[in-house]
Design a protein around this motif. Structure first.
Motif, mmCIF file in Angstrom:
data_model
loop_
_atom_site.group_PDB
_atom_site.id
_atom_site.type_symbol
_atom_site.label_atom_id
_atom_site.label_comp_id
_atom_site.label_asym_id
_atom_site.label_seq_id
_atom_site.Cartn_x
_atom_site.Cartn_y
_atom_site.Cartn_z
ATOM 1 N N ASP A 21 0.876 -1.173 0.000
ATOM 2 C CA ASP A 21 0.000 0.000 0.000
ATOM 3 C C ASP A 21 0.908 1.217 0.000
ATOM 4 N N SER A 22 1.007 1.872 -1.148
ATOM 5 C CA SER A 22 1.965 2.986 -1.201
ATOM 6 C C SER A 22 1.455 4.178 -0.407
ATOM 7 N N GLY A 23 0.117 4.284 -0.171
ATOM 8 C CA GLY A 23 -0.417 5.361 0.661
ATOM 9 C C GLY A 23 0.119 5.251 2.084
ATOM 10 N N GLY A 24 -0.034 4.075 2.686
ATOM 11 C CA GLY A 24 0.442 3.867 4.057
ATOM 12 C C GLY A 24 1.899 3.472 4.107
ATOM 13 N N ASN A 25 2.533 3.315 2.930
ATOM 14 C CA ASN A 25 3.922 2.870 2.804
ATOM 15 C C ASN A 25 4.159 1.553 3.559
ATOM 16 N N ILE A 26 3.301 0.575 3.312
ATOM 17 C CA ILE A 26 3.466 -0.722 3.980
ATOM 18 C C ILE A 26 3.495 -1.874 2.970
ATOM 19 N N MET A 27 4.166 -2.934 3.393
ATOM 20 C CA MET A 27 4.205 -4.179 2.619
ATOM 21 C C MET A 27 3.284 -5.182 3.318
ATOM 22 N N LEU A 28 2.640 -6.050 2.523
ATOM 23 C CA LEU A 28 1.764 -7.084 3.074
ATOM 24 C C LEU A 28 2.393 -8.440 2.813
ATOM 25 N N LEU A 29 2.468 -9.256 3.856
ATOM 26 C CA LEU A 29 3.113 -10.563 3.702
ATOM 27 C C LEU A 29 2.336 -11.667 4.409
ATOM 28 N N ARG A 30 2.438 -12.866 3.843
ATOM 29 C CA ARG A 30 2.099 -14.069 4.613
ATOM 30 C C ARG A 30 3.400 -14.449 5.323
ATOM 31 N N SER A 31 3.368 -14.465 6.642
ATOM 32 C CA SER A 31 4.628 -14.635 7.360
ATOM 33 C C SER A 31 4.414 -15.346 8.676
ATOM 34 N N GLY A 32 5.146 -16.413 8.890
ATOM 35 C CA GLY A 32 5.070 -17.113 10.170
ATOM 36 C C GLY A 32 3.651 -17.506 10.508
ATOM 37 N N GLU A 33 3.160 -16.960 11.624
ATOM 38 C CA GLU A 33 1.802 -17.304 12.031
ATOM 39 C C GLU A 33 0.808 -16.205 11.688
ATOM 40 N N GLU A 34 1.287 -15.209 10.931
ATOM 41 C CA GLU A 34 0.398 -14.100 10.584
ATOM 42 C C GLU A 34 -0.117 -14.229 9.158
ATOM 43 N N ARG A 35 -1.429 -14.241 9.017
ATOM 44 C CA ARG A 35 -2.010 -14.343 7.682
ATOM 45 C C ARG A 35 -1.717 -13.087 6.880
ATOM 46 N N GLU A 36 -1.871 -11.941 7.512
ATOM 47 C CA GLU A 36 -1.565 -10.703 6.787
ATOM 48 C C GLU A 36 -0.690 -9.812 7.641
ATOM 49 N N GLN A 37 0.592 -9.983 7.451
ATOM 50 C CA GLN A 37 1.531 -9.153 8.190
ATOM 51 C C GLN A 37 1.672 -7.830 7.455
ATOM 52 N N ARG A 38 1.526 -6.734 8.207
ATOM 53 C CA ARG A 38 1.676 -5.398 7.630
ATOM 54 C C ARG A 38 2.926 -4.782 8.228
ATOM 55 N N VAL A 39 3.919 -4.563 7.387
ATOM 56 C CA VAL A 39 5.206 -4.043 7.866
ATOM 57 C C VAL A 39 5.511 -2.750 7.130
ATOM 58 N N SER A 40 6.054 -1.776 7.837
ATOM 59 C CA SER A 40 6.418 -0.535 7.151
ATOM 60 C C SER A 40 7.483 -0.882 6.095
ATOM 61 N N ALA A 41 7.405 -0.201 4.967
ATOM 62 C CA ALA A 41 8.260 -0.553 3.826
ATOM 63 C C ALA A 41 9.738 -0.459 4.184
ATOM 64 N N GLY A 42 10.109 0.569 4.953
ATOM 65 C CA GLY A 42 11.512 0.755 5.318
ATOM 66 C C GLY A 42 12.020 -0.400 6.169
ATOM 67 N N ARG A 43 11.193 -0.801 7.154
ATOM 68 C CA ARG A 43 11.578 -1.900 8.034
ATOM 69 C C ARG A 43 11.700 -3.198 7.232
ATOM 70 N N TRP A 44 10.752 -3.417 6.340
ATOM 71 C CA TRP A 44 10.799 -4.634 5.528
ATOM 72 C C TRP A 44 12.045 -4.652 4.637
ATOM 73 N N LEU A 45 12.358 -3.475 4.056
ATOM 74 C CA LEU A 45 13.533 -3.416 3.173
ATOM 75 C C LEU A 45 14.799 -3.802 3.935
ATOM 76 N N ARG A 46 14.908 -3.352 5.189
ATOM 77 C CA ARG A 46 16.106 -3.693 5.964
ATOM 78 C C ARG A 46 16.199 -5.204 6.192
ATOM 79 N N ARG A 47 15.056 -5.808 6.501
ATOM 80 C CA ARG A 47 15.046 -7.275 6.692
ATOM 81 C C ARG A 47 15.486 -8.008 5.423
ATOM 82 N N TRP A 48 14.986 -7.514 4.309
ATOM 83 C CA TRP A 48 15.254 -8.163 3.025
ATOM 84 C C TRP A 48 16.691 -7.904 2.594
#
Lengths: 124, 318
Positions: free
Chosen positions: B149-176
């Motif tokens: 969602d570029s409005g909220g600047n978030i990435m959506l992921l299926r991750s671990g035990e979360e069906r819809e993980q919402r992570v800020s784009a910057g934080r996700w980029l660092r992980r990746w």
């Protein structure tokens, strides 16, 4: 006793007959596309063929707790480049594990910090 | 010296904060800048979800992308193929090898966020490796990007035990980024990545070909040649699958197309010679083997085949 000997001899003979087939099959008649791709990225065919024997990767996987038959099947699916990676750097390579382990380690760090006296989360 | 401790602690703290913010700044990601020409928000809600059990994020993430591509899979089915007990995790190589073994092409996307966003916008979830820990103490984790969602600047992921993980784009980029920007597209034969690179694609198809049925592999080489008719390795791939199917004439034709594009292609010459020899034309094969006899990699094999062809050719009385 004689029966047993016969069986052993039979097996040995069969093995001898199959030997040329096995050594012929060690490399296919034509250069595979995968081998050609590896050669274009600068590997020698001999090197690629060594990787494709897969024995060291099977041994690595088995040593890491994979059932040996399954390890063979798994190694058969790997490309030359992947085999090379696993044969030489399997311990350094990322292995996605997941959140639960992270939680576990975070907990451990918290406990250590608590014991050392840096934090006071559990001891208020 | 002692009196300085307080100040030096303070200065260290300041230094830490400054460097942390600088690092964060470097790894910033503004989706609005990356999604020019793409929808502003995407959420692939139909992508299935397999919550992971202990250490099994690899099988769970792989089952997610394979099932989206039409293969009924459970993480348990996949665990025996990808999970390595001694590592308490799954290796990237085995994740992609398993996708290929299940009849899919594993295409490594370039390490740019844009390439992931474009695939998601085209309706395809993307398998990624993340490092949830530090560079020096890594915690590897597989997840599946299913939206943004570029409005909220978030990435959506299926991750671990979360069906819809919402992570800020910057934080996700660092992980990746800490995990080497590894992103895999698991794609069905007949389909294309949004912006395929010929070398990446051909390498992916060559690895697919090695474990696929020959007719399926031949179809993917045809697909590749429709897009890049001048790719020598794709002609080699097609020739090799035809050879494996026993279609020697088609194989000869494909190898000749390859040599028309790249006359010195050693593997192409060698395989053409073998196909000619096998289809009863040892005299045509002979000069090809002769030319390869001094080749660094193929010389030994070519010399052996040359003797065989020479014998067969003289038996034909020519």
């Amino acid at each position: 006793m004689i029966r047993k000997l016969e069986k052993v001899l039979c097996a040995a003979l069969l093995g001898l007959c199959l030997l040329p087939l096995i050594s012929f099959g060690a490399h296919a008649e034509i250069i595979s596309t995968q081998e050609a791709v590896a050669m274009e990225s600068g590997q020698s065919l001999a090197q690629v063929e060594t990787w494709l024997q897969r024995d060291d990767v099977v041994a690595e996987l088995a040593a890491l707790g994979v059932d040996p038959d399954l390890a063979r099947i798994r190694a058969e699916a790997l490309s030359p480049a992947e085999l090379d990676e696993l044969a030489h750097r399997i311990d350094e390579m990322p292995a996605g594990a997941g959140v639960i382990e992270v939680l576990g380690i975070t907990f451990l760090v918290l406990i250590i910090l608590e014991i050392v006296g840096v934090t006071n989360i559990f001891n208020r | 010296m002692r009196g300085n401790t307080g100040t030096s602690r303070l200065s260290r703290l300041v230094l830490f904060c400054v460097s942390a913010s600088v690092l964060a700044g470097c790894a910033g990601l503004r989706l609005a800048d990356e999604t020019a020409g793409l929808p502003t928000a995407v959420n692939l809600e139909t992508v299935p979800f397999h919550p992971q059990t202990e250490f099994h994020c690899g099988p769970a993430a792989l089952a997610t992308v394979l099932e989206h591509g039409g293969l009924e899979m459970t993480p348990n089915d996949l665990a025996e193929r990808v999970y390595t007990p001694g590592l308490r995790g799954s290796l990237q190589a085995e994740m992609v090898a398993t996708a290929r073994a299940k009849g899919r092409i594993a295409y490594r996307l370039p390490g740019e966020p844009r390439s992931i966003l474009a695939e998601v916008a085209a309706g395809r979830p993307v398998l990624v490796l993340e490092n949830l820990g530090l560079e020096s103490i890594p915690y590897w984790h597989y997840a599946v990007v299913v939206g943004y969602d570029s409005g909220g600047n978030i990435m959506l992921l299926r991750s671990g035990e979360e069906r819809e993980q919402r992570v800020s784009a910057g934080r996700w980029l660092r992980r990746w980024d800490r995990a080497g920007r590894w992103a895999m597209l698991i794609i069905e034969p007949g389909q294309w990545p949004v912006d395929p690179d010929p070398d990446r694609w051909i390498a992916a198809v060559a690895d697919f070909d090695a474990v696929a049925d020959a007719p399926e592999a031949a179809r993917v080489w045809q697909q590749t040649l429709e897009r890049w008719p001048d790719a020598p390795l794709a002609w080699l791939g097609l020739g090799n699958t035809e050879f494996a199917l026993g279609n020697l004439e088609e194989a000869v034709r494909a190898y000749r197309r390859l040599l028309a594009l790249d006359p010195d292609h050693a593997s192409g010459r060698f395989n053409l010679a073998v196909a000619l020899d096998r289809s009863g034309r040892p005299c045509d094969a002979l000069p090809l083997f002769e030319a390869l006899a001094s080749h660094e990699s193929l010389g030994e094999r070519a010399s052996k085949r040359r003797e065989h062809s020479a014998q067969a050719c003289s038996n034909l009385g020519r």
